[in-house]
Scaffold this active site. Structure first.
Site, PDB file in Angstrom:
ATOM      1  N   ASN A  71      24.182  -4.484  22.550  1.00  0.00           N
ATOM      2  CA  ASN A  71      25.415  -3.777  22.907  1.00  0.00           C
ATOM      3  C   ASN A  71      26.146  -4.573  23.991  1.00  0.00           C
ATOM      4  O   ASN A  71      25.604  -4.794  25.079  1.00  0.00           O
ATOM      5  CB  ASN A  71      25.037  -2.369  23.395  1.00  0.00           C
ATOM      6  CG  ASN A  71      26.261  -1.551  23.753  1.00  0.00           C
ATOM      7  OD1 ASN A  71      27.173  -2.053  24.412  1.00  0.00           O
ATOM      8  ND2 ASN A  71      26.291  -0.304  23.350  1.00  0.00           N
TER       9      ASN A  71
ATOM     10  N   HIS B  22      29.281  -3.815  28.209  1.00  0.00           N
ATOM     11  CA  HIS B  22      29.411  -4.029  29.657  1.00  0.00           C
ATOM     12  C   HIS B  22      29.835  -5.442  30.041  1.00  0.00           C
ATOM     13  O   HIS B  22      30.136  -5.696  31.205  1.00  0.00           O
ATOM     14  CB  HIS B  22      28.154  -3.533  30.375  1.00  0.00           C
ATOM     15  CG  HIS B  22      28.022  -2.043  30.185  1.00  0.00           C
ATOM     16  ND1 HIS B  22      28.993  -1.165  30.617  1.00  0.00           N
ATOM     17  CD2 HIS B  22      27.116  -1.294  29.528  1.00  0.00           C
ATOM     18  CE1 HIS B  22      28.665   0.071  30.263  1.00  0.00           C
ATOM     19  NE2 HIS B  22      27.531   0.007  29.596  1.00  0.00           N
TER      20      HIS B  22
ATOM     21  N   HIS C  78      30.944   0.076  21.530  1.00  0.00           N
ATOM     22  CA  HIS C  78      31.429   1.453  21.567  1.00  0.00           C
ATOM     23  C   HIS C  78      32.886   1.444  21.998  1.00  0.00           C
ATOM     24  O   HIS C  78      33.192   1.107  23.141  1.00  0.00           O
ATOM     25  CB  HIS C  78      30.564   2.240  22.566  1.00  0.00           C
ATOM     26  CG  HIS C  78      30.889   3.700  22.666  1.00  0.00           C
ATOM     27  ND1 HIS C  78      30.198   4.545  23.496  1.00  0.00           N
ATOM     28  CD2 HIS C  78      31.811   4.466  22.044  1.00  0.00           C
ATOM     29  CE1 HIS C  78      30.692   5.776  23.391  1.00  0.00           C
ATOM     30  NE2 HIS C  78      31.680   5.750  22.521  1.00  0.00           N
TER      31      HIS C  78
ATOM     32  N   ARG D 288      35.530   3.460  23.223  1.00  0.00           N
ATOM     33  CA  ARG D 288      35.699   4.806  23.774  1.00  0.00           C
ATOM     34  C   ARG D 288      37.154   5.245  23.714  1.00  0.00           C
ATOM     35  O   ARG D 288      38.055   4.417  23.748  1.00  0.00           O
ATOM     36  CB  ARG D 288      35.233   4.831  25.239  1.00  0.00           C
ATOM     37  CG  ARG D 288      33.745   4.973  25.376  1.00  0.00           C
ATOM     38  CD  ARG D 288      33.359   5.059  26.846  1.00  0.00           C
ATOM     39  NE  ARG D 288      31.974   5.441  26.969  1.00  0.00           N
ATOM     40  CZ  ARG D 288      31.566   6.704  27.121  1.00  0.00           C
ATOM     41  NH1 ARG D 288      32.435   7.684  27.216  1.00  0.00           N
ATOM     42  NH2 ARG D 288      30.278   6.968  27.206  1.00  0.00           N
TER      43      ARG D 288
ATOM     44  N   ARG E 152      37.607   2.288  28.189  1.00  0.00           N
ATOM     45  CA  ARG E 152      37.206   1.809  29.523  1.00  0.00           C
ATOM     46  C   ARG E 152      36.511   0.443  29.479  1.00  0.00           C
ATOM     47  O   ARG E 152      36.446  -0.249  30.459  1.00  0.00           O
ATOM     48  CB  ARG E 152      36.316   2.831  30.223  1.00  0.00           C
ATOM     49  CG  ARG E 152      34.931   2.940  29.639  1.00  0.00           C
ATOM     50  CD  ARG E 152      34.057   3.851  30.461  1.00  0.00           C
ATOM     51  NE  ARG E 152      34.476   5.244  30.368  1.00  0.00           N
ATOM     52  CZ  ARG E 152      33.635   6.271  30.562  1.00  0.00           C
ATOM     53  NH1 ARG E 152      32.385   6.043  30.886  1.00  0.00           N
ATOM     54  NH2 ARG E 152      34.042   7.513  30.430  1.00  0.00           N
TER      55      ARG E 152
ATOM     56  N   GLU F 232      29.969   2.033  17.456  1.00  0.00           N
ATOM     57  CA  GLU F 232      29.684   3.366  18.007  1.00  0.00           C
ATOM     58  C   GLU F 232      30.999   4.084  18.238  1.00  0.00           C
ATOM     59  O   GLU F 232      31.912   3.532  18.851  1.00  0.00           O
ATOM     60  CB  GLU F 232      28.968   3.245  19.347  1.00  0.00           C
ATOM     61  CG  GLU F 232      27.550   2.768  19.234  1.00  0.00           C
ATOM     62  CD  GLU F 232      26.913   2.636  20.609  1.00  0.00           C
ATOM     63  OE1 GLU F 232      27.529   3.036  21.613  1.00  0.00           O
ATOM     64  OE2 GLU F 232      25.808   2.117  20.672  1.00  0.00           O
TER      65      GLU F 232
ATOM     66  N   THR G 251      26.773   7.506  27.702  1.00  0.00           N
ATOM     67  CA  THR G 251      26.502   8.552  26.712  1.00  0.00           C
ATOM     68  C   THR G 251      25.270   9.331  27.156  1.00  0.00           C
ATOM     69  O   THR G 251      24.140   8.888  26.960  1.00  0.00           O
ATOM     70  CB  THR G 251      26.308   7.915  25.320  1.00  0.00           C
ATOM     71  OG1 THR G 251      27.366   6.987  25.108  1.00  0.00           O
ATOM     72  CG2 THR G 251      26.339   8.963  24.229  1.00  0.00           C
TER      73      THR G 251
ATOM     74  N   GLU H 280      19.667   7.551  15.282  1.00  0.00           N
ATOM     75  CA  GLU H 280      19.268   6.753  16.447  1.00  0.00           C
ATOM     76  C   GLU H 280      18.828   7.738  17.509  1.00  0.00           C
ATOM     77  O   GLU H 280      19.588   8.625  17.914  1.00  0.00           O
ATOM     78  CB  GLU H 280      20.431   5.882  16.941  1.00  0.00           C
ATOM     79  CG  GLU H 280      20.005   5.059  18.159  1.00  0.00           C
ATOM     80  CD  GLU H 280      20.988   3.952  18.528  1.00  0.00           C
ATOM     81  OE1 GLU H 280      21.673   3.412  17.638  1.00  0.00           O
ATOM     82  OE2 GLU H 280      21.055   3.640  19.732  1.00  0.00           O
TER      83      GLU H 280
ATOM     84  N   HIS I 295      19.110   3.341  24.344  1.00  0.00           N
ATOM     85  CA  HIS I 295      19.679   3.831  25.605  1.00  0.00           C
ATOM     86  C   HIS I 295      18.688   3.711  26.762  1.00  0.00           C
ATOM     87  O   HIS I 295      17.596   4.267  26.713  1.00  0.00           O
ATOM     88  CB  HIS I 295      20.171   5.291  25.528  1.00  0.00           C
ATOM     89  CG  HIS I 295      21.317   5.516  26.482  1.00  0.00           C
ATOM     90  ND1 HIS I 295      21.141   5.688  27.834  1.00  0.00           N
ATOM     91  CD2 HIS I 295      22.663   5.528  26.289  1.00  0.00           C
ATOM     92  CE1 HIS I 295      22.321   5.828  28.420  1.00  0.00           C
ATOM     93  NE2 HIS I 295      23.261   5.718  27.505  1.00  0.00           N
TER      94      HIS I 295
HETATM   95  N1  PXP Z   1      22.739   3.199  21.514  1.00  0.00           N
HETATM   96  C1  PXP Z   1      23.789   4.036  21.710  1.00  0.00           C
HETATM   97  C2  PXP Z   1      24.155   4.961  20.607  1.00  0.00           C
HETATM   98  C3  PXP Z   1      24.530   4.009  22.916  1.00  0.00           C
HETATM   99  O1  PXP Z   1      25.571   4.850  23.089  1.00  0.00           O
HETATM  100  C4  PXP Z   1      24.187   3.050  23.904  1.00  0.00           C
HETATM  101  C5  PXP Z   1      24.971   2.965  25.162  1.00  0.00           C
HETATM  102  O2  PXP Z   1      26.311   2.737  24.884  1.00  0.00           O
HETATM  103  C6  PXP Z   1      23.101   2.196  23.641  1.00  0.00           C
HETATM  104  C7  PXP Z   1      22.384   2.308  22.452  1.00  0.00           C
HETATM  105  C8  PXP Z   1      22.683   1.145  24.618  1.00  0.00           C
HETATM  106  O3  PXP Z   1      22.275   1.733  25.825  1.00  0.00           O
HETATM  107  P1  PXP Z   1      22.045   0.813  27.084  1.00  0.00           P
HETATM  108  O4  PXP Z   1      23.347   0.154  27.398  1.00  0.00           O
HETATM  109  O5  PXP Z   1      21.597   1.772  28.137  1.00  0.00           O
HETATM  110  O6  PXP Z   1      20.988  -0.200  26.723  1.00  0.00           O
END
Ligand code: PXP
Length: 252
Positions: A9, A12, A45, A47, A51, A75, A106, A156, A198
């Protein structure tokens, strides 16, 4: 045991870019590096408040992943706007997530039990367009069953509560891990593919990766942070190695 896929992901990277309103660091460069480092797909994702990932990022990500023949996992919240964007890009996969503007991340899973009637038609339209649809849910047996009943192919499981319990050395951690295991078993029993994600870091990845029913992990924030110190490629290699170790110990 089958090899566990790793989706990275990159949200960030965009968070850091947006902090200064410049064009760097570039999430596309991160996506390229992640794929070159052995990631099995890219997750992003978009949003409602934009952001981190922007519409232009989604366009570029769809192009990069298509060119490389690698999966893009989009996402999105269950809204008409996001559905239209998904249908315009036709990513390999969509993961339906809950979204609250005021949340930092999330915070919990999608309530598919309560949202059944709103979610089912969206799942159907996305699936008819050839997109693999996943619901991001808490590891709760009723939510797993509801995801099946709305027609999702994948669930998931939200690992955030367990990861947080581990980090805070909470006595609840073993119970929360058992919940994840039970939800994974239930998902497979219902014919769903089961993913997890997550809050996963180097400490928490192994017990998760050892859950044999899981097919894919999606990891972001920790790896992007770790990349500051050791680089994105090495951070992904280390995570991959820990996942492989956890699976081979189980298989042995
Ligand atoms: N899976 C989903 C569905 C998420 O919403 C996120 C966070 O955006 C992640 C995985 C990844 O989480 P993390 O950034 O905490 O590793």
């Amino acid at each position: 045991m089958s090899k566990l896929r790793l989706g990275i992901n990159i949200d960030h990277v965009a968070t850091v870019r947006n902090a200064r309103g410049e064009g760097y660091p570039d999430p596309m460069r991160a996506a390229d590096m992640a794929l070159a480092a052995g990631a099995d797909g890219i997750t992003a994702h978009l949003r409602e408040d934009r952001r981190h990932i922007s519409d232009a990022d989604m366009d570029a990500l769809a192009a990069i992943t298509r060119r490389r023949g690698q999966p893009l996992n989009f996402e999105m919240a269950v809204t008409p706007e996001m559905e239209a964007i998904a249908l315009a890009h036709l990513p390999h996969a969509v993961c339906l997530v809950p979204e609250r503007r005021e949340e930092v991340t999330t915070e919990g899973g999608l309530d598919v039990v309560r949202g059944h009637n709103a979610i089912a038609p969206v799942v159907r339209r996305l699936a008819e367009a050839g997109i693999r649809v996943s619901c991001f849910i808490d590891p709760d047996l009723a939510q797993v069953a509801a995801a099946k009943s709305v027609g999702a192919q994948v669930v998931e499981l939200h690992t955030g509560a367990w990861c947080e319990a581990v980090r805070h050395r909470s006595p609840d951690a073993p119970r929360l891990l058992e919940r994840l295991k039970a939800a994974a078993r239930e998902g497979v029993a219902l014919g769903l593919e089961v993913h997890a994600g997550h809050g996963i870091d180097y400490e928490t990845v192994k017990p998760i990766a050892a859950i044999p029913e899981l097919m894919e992990l999606n990891i972001g924030h920790f790896l992007i942070g770790e990349a500051i110190f050791i680089g994105l490629g090495p951070a992904i290699h280390r995570m991959r190695a820990l996942m492989d170790e956890a699976r081979s110990v189980r298989a042995a």
